[in-house]
Design a protein around this motif. Structure first.
Motif, mmCIF file in Angstrom:
data_model
loop_
_atom_site.group_PDB
_atom_site.id
_atom_site.type_symbol
_atom_site.label_atom_id
_atom_site.label_comp_id
_atom_site.label_asym_id
_atom_site.label_seq_id
_atom_site.Cartn_x
_atom_site.Cartn_y
_atom_site.Cartn_z
ATOM 1 N N PHE A 220 33.714 46.344 39.341
ATOM 2 C CA PHE A 220 32.904 46.718 38.168
ATOM 3 C C PHE A 220 32.140 45.512 37.645
ATOM 4 O O PHE A 220 30.983 45.588 37.277
ATOM 5 N N ASN A 221 32.847 44.392 37.645
ATOM 6 C CA ASN A 221 32.259 43.165 37.156
ATOM 7 C C ASN A 221 31.073 42.722 38.011
ATOM 8 O O ASN A 221 30.015 42.368 37.507
ATOM 9 N N LEU A 222 31.283 42.764 39.336
ATOM 10 C CA LEU A 222 30.236 42.347 40.270
ATOM 11 C C LEU A 222 29.016 43.241 40.151
ATOM 12 O O LEU A 222 27.882 42.796 40.276
ATOM 13 N N TYR A 427 38.670 46.162 33.530
ATOM 14 C CA TYR A 427 37.298 45.778 33.199
ATOM 15 C C TYR A 427 37.144 45.601 31.690
ATOM 16 O O TYR A 427 36.577 44.618 31.215
ATOM 17 N N VAL A 428 37.711 46.566 30.955
ATOM 18 C CA VAL A 428 37.657 46.474 29.488
ATOM 19 C C VAL A 428 38.366 45.202 29.024
ATOM 20 O O VAL A 428 37.877 44.477 28.151
ATOM 21 N N SER A 435 43.612 38.849 28.273
ATOM 22 C CA SER A 435 43.952 38.365 29.611
ATOM 23 C C SER A 435 44.915 39.312 30.310
ATOM 24 O O SER A 435 45.759 39.955 29.682
ATOM 25 N N ALA A 436 44.753 39.369 31.618
ATOM 26 C CA ALA A 436 45.515 40.340 32.418
ATOM 27 C C ALA A 436 46.962 39.910 32.640
ATOM 28 O O ALA A 436 47.862 40.744 32.643
ATOM 29 N N SER A 437 47.177 38.576 32.801
ATOM 30 C CA SER A 437 48.521 38.170 33.221
ATOM 31 C C SER A 437 49.629 38.507 32.224
ATOM 32 O O SER A 437 50.704 38.907 32.659
#
Lengths: 502, 354
Positions: A220-222, A427-428, A435-437
């Motif tokens: 999504f980012n790309l 993505y959100v 942060s994801a971690s």
């Protein structure tokens, strides 16, 4: 000394032409399977189990061991090159590996990952060889109370992973905990947060979630970006770009040594595993003051921390399996099934009943570690060119990889749906600076925390005194309290110091 | 010319039969009605072929069904899990011994705690070629969920093997015999027991009821026998439930000892040290954990009979005996009638215990 002679006789078994061949074949298959997202070591070993029927038990288990082991090498490839973790233990590798690759140094990132894997694994094996039975007994000491307080320490370390806005970090952590509570509870059989959806009864599958959260979110980012700027620079990649400088290597020493030792100890605790080891070691590394670059921005220390710990744990997980017959992870559980199929009874008597087998396996781990390293090093110069693939080809490719991976890990479209939802959520998260971690770490740790907390309180009849009465648990509890108050203590100390100076 | 006409008519009737069978498969809610319709058309077709009267008898005779398509064998455990192993052994024997000449496809799906694959089985388009591995443990997960399926929605085909349980204690622990446990309870000590959710829990409850001490035990759920035995070895619980296969190596090594055999007879050595409840002066306490095969409720009776016979033959092979002895399971083959009874009884037991 006795151990050494056993080990050497083990090498005699492992170093026959047939067994080296089996280990090499296992290593190749393992790296390939590991690099494919979604097909982790568990599925890989289960899929390839029938392949080994043609061999005698020792050769067969050597091959399976090599597959399992080489998986941890392979997982790093896709993490670093396309930001889709090949398997769960490689999640943390993506955090620094991918940014470093994007900086035009994919060769260096891959080299660092594989060198750390090798060294971490080697340390784990040495620990396994000399302290296997002792540590397996030590692992048994981790009952409900000890696991609860250990998880408490691990959960509090999430705060080190939080960057920027603390509230956002806490929100991400809470979402992770929430996700982990979905499904039928282990302790009570009650269905929680399933909203009548049958698929949710078994909870949210972790692998598709991660593949979506990191890989699909990346797609999504790309899509929102223009063609990337560094295409020209990286298209001139050559073998010399893989070279590690002396400084790089010295930067890797601390996280690798700690990762290997720490990982192997975690591997010995039944119910922990490679994923937990790599996440926790990465978290500790993040706190270290000796990092040259900030972790998360492409620091070599981060890659080493994650990879060394997961390989250490992979080696350590063989300890409880061989010494006590207790599988330390899902994959070793499949291996256990494999052992039984050949009429070998793993358990407390394996070392006395079939020493050539047990020591042959341990020795073969050393052999497959070396073979996996050599193979990986040969592959790097070719495989690193993946980073030069332009977005218009990369985006559909990663999308396909994510879909296949999500499907493969669950063998159902439900996994694909989780992956897509994970992707949107991821993505959100990226877009708004969450942060994801912390989320991923929380969702792994809180399951173990809850199950053990309730078990411990059930044992004690509801009294929390159980956490203080058990010595190991008390130690963890003190560490936890120390962690909690350390900022305040530090502040008070600084203040006192400043006053003194004034 | 005449021959050709007869052939034409026969082909027409057969085609109609096929169309009707096809309809029966897609119209799921009316499965029972179309089931009888299907039998009739088969009988018609056979009669028009002018064969002997035997073939027009009720279509339940064993020879009237032969699989024509690939057979889907649904399994609610991962590849390598216990349910997977038993099904792979069965299908392997079927193929190797030439019992079935069509291909089996084993479909592992753990989604929704195994409930997805149960729904899929029940609503399949090809009920005669769809089978599902089912155990008393699966029963619990099915009834616990709210998918609304019960044994009544399926056609029980066969039970294949059973696992009975024992109560274990640590060799150097506080309690070494049934008497030790009773003495501790009389003194007012609560005892911590670990075991899995399925039969181990059911049979332990039966045990506690039999000795009338239900409130003196704390039963803790573990994911597998291996986990609860690990907890016992680490002194975290006082007693652990376990099957012979999960526990035998720890008994052999002298780490744990069997205390009570929850079966109608003693287990084989070295598990024979544990007395049965009958020997201890109580009634028989047992709840065999069976594993077997069920099929969609819409499977034709001929097919049900066919599969039941096939699995009966599987149980007579040497390879099956080898499987049972490797995993220390008891033989437990039952025909259609008794399988249905056993499964309904387990269901009633579980619903009553809730």
């Amino acid at each position: 000394m006795e151990t050494l002679s056993y080990l050497f006789s083990g090498f005699q078994t492992a170093l026959t032409f047939q067994n080296i061949g089996a280990a090499a074949m296992g290593a190749i298959l393992g790296i390939i399977v590991g690099a494919m997202p979604g097909i982790g070591s568990l599925v890989g070993v289960a899929l390839l189990l029938p392949l080994t029927y043609a061999f005698n038990p020792t050769t067969a288990i050597i091959m399976l061991g090599a597959i399992y082991y080489a998986n941890m090498f392979g997982g790093a490839f896709s993490s670093i090159l396309i930001n889709v973790p090949g398997d769960a233990p490689a999640i943390m590798t993506a955090l620094d590996g991918y940014p470093l690759a994007r900086k035009g140094k994919p060769g260096k990132a891959l080299m660092a990952a594989n060198m750390a894997s090798f060294a971490g694994g080697l340390l784990g094996m040495v620990v396994l060889t000399f302290f296997g039975p002792v540590l397996a007994q030590f692992g048994l000491k981790f009952g409900p109370a000890e696991m609860t307080t250990l998880m408490l320490v691990a959960l509090s370390s999430i705060s080190w992973l939080i960057e920027g806005d603390v509230m956002k970090g806490l929100a991400a952590t809470c979402i992770g905990i929430l996700i982990s509570t979905i499904g039928i509870s282990t302790n009570t059989s009650a269905a929680r947060y399933t909203f009548g959806v049958v698929h949710l009864l078994s909870g949210v599958n972790f692998i598709p979630l991660v593949v979506g959260f990191i890989g699909m979110a990346q797609v999504f980012n790309l899509m929102g970006q223009q063609e990337r700027e560094n295409d020209l620079v990286v298209s001139k990649l050559g073998i010399k770009d893989c070279k590690m400088s002396k400084e790089d290597i010295s930067r890797m020493v601390e996280p690798t040594v700690r990762g290997g030792l720490f990982g192997s100890v975690i591997g010995f605790i039944p119910g922990a595993g490679a994923t937990m080891a790599s996440i926790v070691n990465y978290t500790i590394q993040k706190k270290s003051k000796r990092n040259k670059e900030k972790l998360g921005s492409g620091a070599i220390e981060g890659i080493a921390a994650s990879e060394a710990a997961n390989n250490g744990a992979a080696a350590g997980a063989f300890g409880p399996l061989l010494a006590l017959g207790i599988p330390g992870s899902g994959t070793t559980a499949v291996l256990l099934g494999g052992l039984m199929m050949w009429g070998l009874q793993p358990g407390p008597r394996l070392f006395t009943d079939s020493p050539d087998f047990a020591w042959g396996l341990i020795s073969s781990l050393y052999v497959s570690n070396l073979i996996a390293l050599v193979l990986a090093l040969v592959m790097i110069p070719f495989i690193m060119k993946v980073i030069c693939i332009p977005n218009r080809i990369l985006i559909p490719t990663i999308t396909v990889v994510c879909f296949v991976g999500a499907y493969a890990s669950t063998t159902s479209m439900w996994g694909v749906l989780i992956m897509m939802i994970g992707g949107i959520l991821g993505y959100v998260f990226q877009r708004y600076g969450y942060s994801a971690s912390p989320m991923l770490l929380a969702s792994i740790l809180s399951v173990t925390f809850e199950v053990n907390l309730r078990r411990a309180l059930n044992i004690s009849g509801g009294s929390p005194a159980i956490f203080v009465q058990k010595p190991l648990s008390l130690i963890f509890l003190l560490i936890f309290v120390g962690l909690l108050f350390s900022p305040m203590i530090k502040k008070a100390y600084k203040k006192a110091h400043a006053e003194k100076a004034a | 010319m005449k021959k050709k006409q007869v052939a034409f008519v026969m082909a027409g009737i057969l085609a109609m039969g096929t169309v009707l069978t096809g309809c029966g498969n897609t119209a799921k809610p009316a499965a029972e009605d179309t089931g009888t319709l299907q039998e009739e058309t088969t009988a018609d077709a056979e009669a028009s072929e002018g064969e002997t009267a035997e073939n027009t008898e009720p279509a339940a005779s064993a020879s009237s069904f032969v699989p024509e398509n690939t057979i889907t064998f649904n399994v609610s455990s991962k590849a390598g899990g216990n349910s997977d192993l038993i099904i792979r052994t069965i299908t392997d024997i079927c193929t190797r011994e030439g019992l079935v000449d069509k291909t089996f496809v084993v479909n592992n799906n753990t989604d929704g705690g195994g409930n997805i694959v149960r729904i899929e089985t029940q609503s399949t388009d090809d009920p005669d070629h769809t089978l599902l591995c089912f155990s008393s443990g699966d029963m619990q997960s099915m009834l616990d969920s709210d998918i609304g399926l019960k044994v009544d929605n399926f056609a029980p085909i066969a039970t294949m093997a059973a696992d009975k349980q024992l109560i274990f204690a640590k060799a150097d622990g506080k309690y070494k015999s049934f008497e030790d446990i009773m003495a501790a309870i009389e003194a007012g000590t609560k005892i911590n027991v670990g075991g899995t959710k399925s039969n181990e829990h059911t049979v332990f409850n039966l045990f506690a009821e039999e000795i009338q001490k239900t409130d003196m035990f704390n039963y803790m759920f573990y994911e597998s026998s291996a986990e609860s035995i690990t907890a016992l070895l680490g002194d975290h619980i006082d007693l652990a439930m376990g099957s012979p296969a999960a526990a035998i190596s720890y008994v052999e090594s002298g780490d744990i000892i069997p205390v009570v055999a929850l079966s109608d007879e003693r287990f084989m050595a070295p598990l024979d040290a544990a007395p049965t409840m009958e020997e201890l002066g109580y009634g028989v306490v047992e709840s065999p954990m069976w594993r077997g095969v069920i099929a969609p409720g819409s499977m034709s009776e001929e097919a049900q009979q066919y599969w039941s016979d096939i699995f009966g033959k599987v149980c007579e092979t040497e390879a099956w005996q080898e499987y049972l002895s490797t995993y220390l399971l008891s033989p437990y083959y039952n025909d259609l009638e008794s399988t249905r009874e056993i499964m309904l009884e387990t269901q009633a037991d579980y619903l009553a215990g809730e």
